[in-house]
Write a protein that holds these residues in place. Structure first.
Motif, PDB file in Angstrom:
ATOM      1  N   ALA A  15       0.708  -1.266   0.145  1.00  0.00           N
ATOM      2  CA  ALA A  15      -0.063   0.019   0.087  1.00  0.00           C
ATOM      3  C   ALA A  15       0.969   1.179   0.050  1.00  0.00           C
ATOM      4  CB  ALA A  15      -0.900  -0.146   1.222  1.00  0.00           C
ATOM      5  N   TYR A  18      -2.570   5.527   2.777  1.00  0.00           N
ATOM      6  CA  TYR A  18      -3.266   5.076   3.963  1.00  0.00           C
ATOM      7  C   TYR A  18      -4.290   6.196   4.553  1.00  0.00           C
ATOM      8  CZ  TYR A  18      -0.152   1.068   4.496  1.00  0.00           C
ATOM      9  OH  TYR A  18       0.551   0.023   4.466  1.00  0.00           O
ATOM     10  N   ASP A  19      -5.318   5.672   5.418  1.00  0.00           N
ATOM     11  CA  ASP A  19      -6.079   6.439   6.045  1.00  0.00           C
ATOM     12  C   ASP A  19      -5.685   6.977   7.069  1.00  0.00           C
ATOM     13  OD1 ASP A  19      -8.174   8.091   7.042  1.00  0.00           O
ATOM     14  OD2 ASP A  19      -9.700   6.200   7.236  1.00  0.00           O
ATOM     15  N   ALA A  71       3.871   6.818   4.829  1.00  0.00           N
ATOM     16  CA  ALA A  71       3.395   5.560   5.618  1.00  0.00           C
ATOM     17  C   ALA A  71       3.548   5.631   7.217  1.00  0.00           C
ATOM     18  CB  ALA A  71       3.738   4.209   5.001  1.00  0.00           C
ATOM     19  N   ASP A  74       1.118   7.994   8.302  1.00  0.00           N
ATOM     20  CA  ASP A  74      -0.415   7.715   8.169  1.00  0.00           C
ATOM     21  C   ASP A  74      -0.728   6.623   8.418  1.00  0.00           C
ATOM     22  OD1 ASP A  74      -0.400  10.257   6.775  1.00  0.00           O
ATOM     23  OD2 ASP A  74      -0.099   9.764   4.619  1.00  0.00           O
ATOM     24  N   ALA A  75      -0.128   5.415   8.313  1.00  0.00           N
ATOM     25  CA  ALA A  75      -0.411   4.205   8.849  1.00  0.00           C
ATOM     26  C   ALA A  75      -0.842   4.099  10.174  1.00  0.00           C
ATOM     27  CB  ALA A  75       0.309   2.947   8.305  1.00  0.00           C
ATOM     28  N   SER A 153      -0.665  -3.059   3.992  1.00  0.00           N
ATOM     29  CA  SER A 153       0.543  -3.023   4.721  1.00  0.00           C
ATOM     30  C   SER A 153       1.849  -2.587   3.622  1.00  0.00           C
ATOM     31  CB  SER A 153       0.895  -4.529   5.178  1.00  0.00           C
ATOM     32  OG  SER A 153       0.840  -5.380   4.084  1.00  0.00           O
ATOM     33  N   GLY A 183      -2.293  -0.509   8.340  1.00  0.00           N
ATOM     34  CA  GLY A 183      -3.270   0.350   8.560  1.00  0.00           C
ATOM     35  C   GLY A 183      -4.395   0.212   7.389  1.00  0.00           C
ATOM     36  N   GLU A 185      -6.371   1.269   4.151  1.00  0.00           N
ATOM     37  CA  GLU A 185      -6.080   2.142   2.971  1.00  0.00           C
ATOM     38  C   GLU A 185      -7.323   2.967   2.525  1.00  0.00           C
ATOM     39  OE1 GLU A 185      -4.423  -0.670  -0.171  1.00  0.00           O
ATOM     40  OE2 GLU A 185      -5.304  -2.242   0.980  1.00  0.00           O
ATOM     41  N   ASN A 189      -4.526   3.034  -4.359  1.00  0.00           N
ATOM     42  CA  ASN A 189      -3.482   2.275  -4.501  1.00  0.00           C
ATOM     43  C   ASN A 189      -3.580   1.140  -5.423  1.00  0.00           C
ATOM     44  OD1 ASN A 189      -2.079   2.758  -1.851  1.00  0.00           O
ATOM     45  ND2 ASN A 189      -3.937   2.060  -0.733  1.00  0.00           N
TER      46      ASN A 189
END
Length: 205
Positions: A15, A18-19, A71, A74-75, A153, A183, A185, A189
């Motif tokens: 990914a 991420y959200d 990431a 964000d993750a 991931s 996390g 997504e 992606n």
């Protein structure tokens, strides 16, 4: 032939997006690691450790020594996946629960410890190789657990290993093998990228 496990593997991708509002609870993080650590390890050494970077403060510490990769912040969590140098002296301790569970007879413990000592004790490169192998097995298992939960991931090797070692308190016998972001997504992606044909990578003998 296909099933849920195969579909999970075939649909996994690294990914990128991420959200940042999505989180994982500490219990979810523990469960991810618990399942991940059923992966194989040599002589049942279980020579791994996982540092779950999930607070704002910890992410801020990791970000600049991990090439400022988005990431990290964000993750929901980024694991520092740590391999420990293979040490045959821990074999009896690691096997004690196996004996207690009735899986292995106690007399077999020395039959595992002796060859483990011969394999690793005087071979520093093998000790390190085993640390990397073990940590990678664990990380791979966690990647597929995350996918089965509907999470993204991203395994990452872009970081200053010396700084990670220092800033997160790794010991002399530990190797930071990779970072693994996990996390929820957000859109954008890519799907899994095509792989090389089996004919190019398989030799049947």
């Amino acid at each position: 032939m296909t099933n849920a496990v195969i579909e999970c593997i075939l649909s996994r991708t690294a990914a990128k997006y991420y959200d940042p509002a999505a989180t994982l609870s500490d219990d979810q993080i523990r469960e991810l690691v618990r399942i991940g650590t059923t992966a194989p390890t040599s002589f049942h050494l279980q020579n791994w450790r996982f540092i779950a970077v999930r607070t704002r403060e910890a992410k801020a510490k990791l970000l600049p020594i991990a090439w400022n990769q988005p990431a990290i912040t964000d993750a929901a969590v980024t694991f520092i996946v740590v391999g420990q140098l293979a040490d045959s002296r821990v074999v009896p301790v690691r096997l004690a629960p196996v004996v207690e569970a009735g899986i292995m007879p106690e007399k077999m413990v020395s039959e595992w410890e002796i060859p483990a000592r011969g394999l690793y004790q005087d071979y520093p490169q093998r000790k390190r190789d085993e640390a990397v192998r073990t940590a990678t097995f664990g990380a791979a298992a966690m990647i597929y657990v995350a996918r089965s939960w509907g999470l993204g991931s991203t395994p990452m090797i872009g970081f200053d290993d010396h700084a990670v070692h220092r800033e997160f308190g790794l010991t002399e016998d530990e190797v930071p093998v990779m970072l693994l972001a996990v996390g929820a997504e957000r859109p954008g992606n890519w799907p899994q990228k095509p792989r090389r044909p089996v004919a190019d990578v398989l030799q049947l003998v």
